[in-house]
Design an enzyme around this catalytic site. Structure first.
Site, PDB file in Angstrom:
ATOM      1  N   LYS A   1       0.835  -1.209   0.000  1.00  0.00           N
ATOM      2  CA  LYS A   1       0.000   0.000   0.000  1.00  0.00           C
ATOM      3  C   LYS A   1       0.869   1.259   0.000  1.00  0.00           C
ATOM      4  CE  LYS A   1      -0.251  -0.421   5.037  1.00  0.00           C
ATOM      5  NZ  LYS A   1      -1.084  -0.816   6.180  1.00  0.00           N
TER       6      LYS A   1
ATOM      7  N   TYR B   1      17.473  29.288   8.257  1.00  0.00           N
ATOM      8  CA  TYR B   1      16.332  29.944   8.904  1.00  0.00           C
ATOM      9  C   TYR B   1      16.436  29.879  10.413  1.00  0.00           C
ATOM     10  CZ  TYR B   1      13.827  30.026   4.434  1.00  0.00           C
ATOM     11  OH  TYR B   1      13.436  30.261   3.140  1.00  0.00           O
TER      12      TYR B   1
HETATM   13  C1  LIG Z   1      -0.188  -1.820   6.818  1.00  0.00           C
HETATM   14  C2  LIG Z   1      -0.725  -3.094   7.344  1.00  0.00           C
HETATM   15  C3  LIG Z   1       0.136  -4.191   7.519  1.00  0.00           C
HETATM   16  C4  LIG Z   1       1.641  -4.106   7.351  1.00  0.00           C
HETATM   17  O1  LIG Z   1       2.188  -3.537   8.520  1.00  0.00           O
HETATM   18  P1  LIG Z   1       3.779  -3.378   8.705  1.00  0.00           P
HETATM   19  O2  LIG Z   1       3.929  -2.875  10.089  1.00  0.00           O
HETATM   20  O3  LIG Z   1       4.200  -2.373   7.689  1.00  0.00           O
HETATM   21  O4  LIG Z   1       4.362  -4.695   8.461  1.00  0.00           O
HETATM   22  C5  LIG Z   1      -0.426  -5.390   7.915  1.00  0.00           C
HETATM   23  N1  LIG Z   1      -1.756  -5.497   8.138  1.00  0.00           N
HETATM   24  C6  LIG Z   1      -2.606  -4.456   8.001  1.00  0.00           C
HETATM   25  C7  LIG Z   1      -4.039  -4.641   8.289  1.00  0.00           C
HETATM   26  C8  LIG Z   1      -2.110  -3.213   7.626  1.00  0.00           C
HETATM   27  O5  LIG Z   1      -2.947  -2.182   7.513  1.00  0.00           O
END
Ligand SMILES: *Cc1c(COP(=O)(O)O)cnc(C)c1O
Length: 358
Positions: free
Chosen positions: A35, A255
């Protein structure tokens, strides 16, 4: 000539990390979580690199899943938040997207559809974001049964709240709660573990694990760095020194004049800033790397530039490459300096930075 600010993406490292996840998952199979544009690495390239190894992908929403299909990749894709509308159910059945059903309002969308995609049922075991409460699972299964689609349910999912803390009892409590909730359906698959759970001694991952951040070589555990866990950094964020000067004692940089030289200091300006996704909260002493040496940031990060102390590298010149994170400086270290986690830095690299596949 384009600006030399790039994110180099090491596909061998990605595949190495996926194999590592599979090994650690034991008897469970690992669905690769890609994702948020493959955690900022480019979802198309990540999906292409893993399509022969990963039996399933997982993403947050249908838009991401459709990008995978548009790239010609046919691997099943799990939508971790399930459908957001009845149309999502229709599209998912057509495209072989598997839906995580977490809420009553989604059930009529399923019952009303001509074809039913593969379904997962999400159990809320304490995280309290998504999922049916354990005592409601029976009701959900009955309602799917009445609609004639319960055979489309492939398994149950839950998500851990505190897995980044390997010593937390909550992970065990959530696991026990989950197992009790799904006990009446032993024939269905179980999926509980994110990346962090792969590193817990004795944590059972059952049928499907869901590694995300570890695939990209960053650490899922508090206070640990990816390479210490046997992971290889996939992204190297790189930019050029665009200017080098010597500050006299008493002169400041940037800055807010937040850093002042206490003695004459050779310093450089690097062509990257928060407009590229480098965190503005990374203050003085955040590490970087140039010409084989560790250096440190000084002063405040601006939108397009930041300053580094070059005392350790007197030979550094404009045009030299600076690694902001990657092979020599872990993104986890930069994240610690910026008060955040590697996830946020990797997903936050902006579109101004080209991803270069290696
Ligand atoms: C994003 C997500 C993962 C992966 O989590 P990581 O900590 O990046 O391994 C697994 N399960 C769900 C439901 C998620 O939303």
């Amino acid at each position: 000539m384009p600006r030399a600010t790039v994110a180099r993406i090491d596909m061998d490292a990605l595949r190495h990390n996926y194999r590592k996840a599979s090994e650690l998952a034991g008897d469970a199979r690992a669905m690769a979580v890609i994702k948020a544009d493959g955690y900022g690495h480019g979802i198309r390239d990540v999906a292409r690199a893993l399509q022969d190894d990963a039996p399933k992908f997982a993403v947050a929403c249908i838009e991401e899943a459709l990008v995978i299909r548009e790239a010609g990749i046919r691997v099943p894709v799990v939508l971790l938040q399930g459908p957001h509308s009845p149309e999502d159910v229709v599209t998912s059945a057509r495209e072989n997207f598997e839906l995580v059903i977490h809420s009553d309002h989604q059930l009529p969308w399923l019952a009303g559809a001509e074809a039913t995609p593969v379904l997962w049922i999400k159990v809320n075991t304490g995280m309290n974001r998504l999922g049916f409460s354990p005592e409601h699972i029976d009701g959900v299964m009955s309602s799917l049964s009445s609609a004639g689609i319960v055979r489309r349910v492939t398994g149950f999912v839950t998500h851990f709240a505190c897995a980044d803390d390997a010593g937390s009892d909550r992970t065990t409590e959530q696991t026990e709660c989950f197992l009790r909730a799904v006990e009446p359906w032993p024939e269905l698959a179980k999926s509980l573990g994110n990346s962090a759970a792969h590193f817990h001694d004795g944590q059972a991952l059952f049928d499907w694990s869901r590694p995300g951040i570890m695939l990209y070589g960053a650490s899922p555990l508090i206070g640990r760095l990816g390479p210490d866990l046997g992971l290889r950094p996939v992204m190297t964020l790189e930019a050029e020194l665009t200017s080098v000067r010597t500050l006299k004692a008493g002169e400041f940089v940037g800055y807010g004049a937040s850093w002042t030289a206490s003695e004459d200091t050779r310093m450089g300006i690097v062509a990257i800033g928060y407009g590229d996704g480098y965190p503005r909260h990374a203050g003085t002493d955040t590490p970087a790397w140039v010409n084989g040496r560790r250096i440190r940031l000084i002063g405040r990060v601006s939108m397009d530039m930041l300053a580094v102390d070059l005392t350790q590298v007197p030979d550094a010149q404009p045009g030299d490459k600076v690694e902001l994170w990657g092979r020599h400086v872990s993104v986890d270290e930069v994240a610690q300096h910026a008060g955040t986690i590697g996830y946020e830095l990797l997903t936050g690299v902006t579109v101004r930075v080209p991803r270069v596949r290696e």
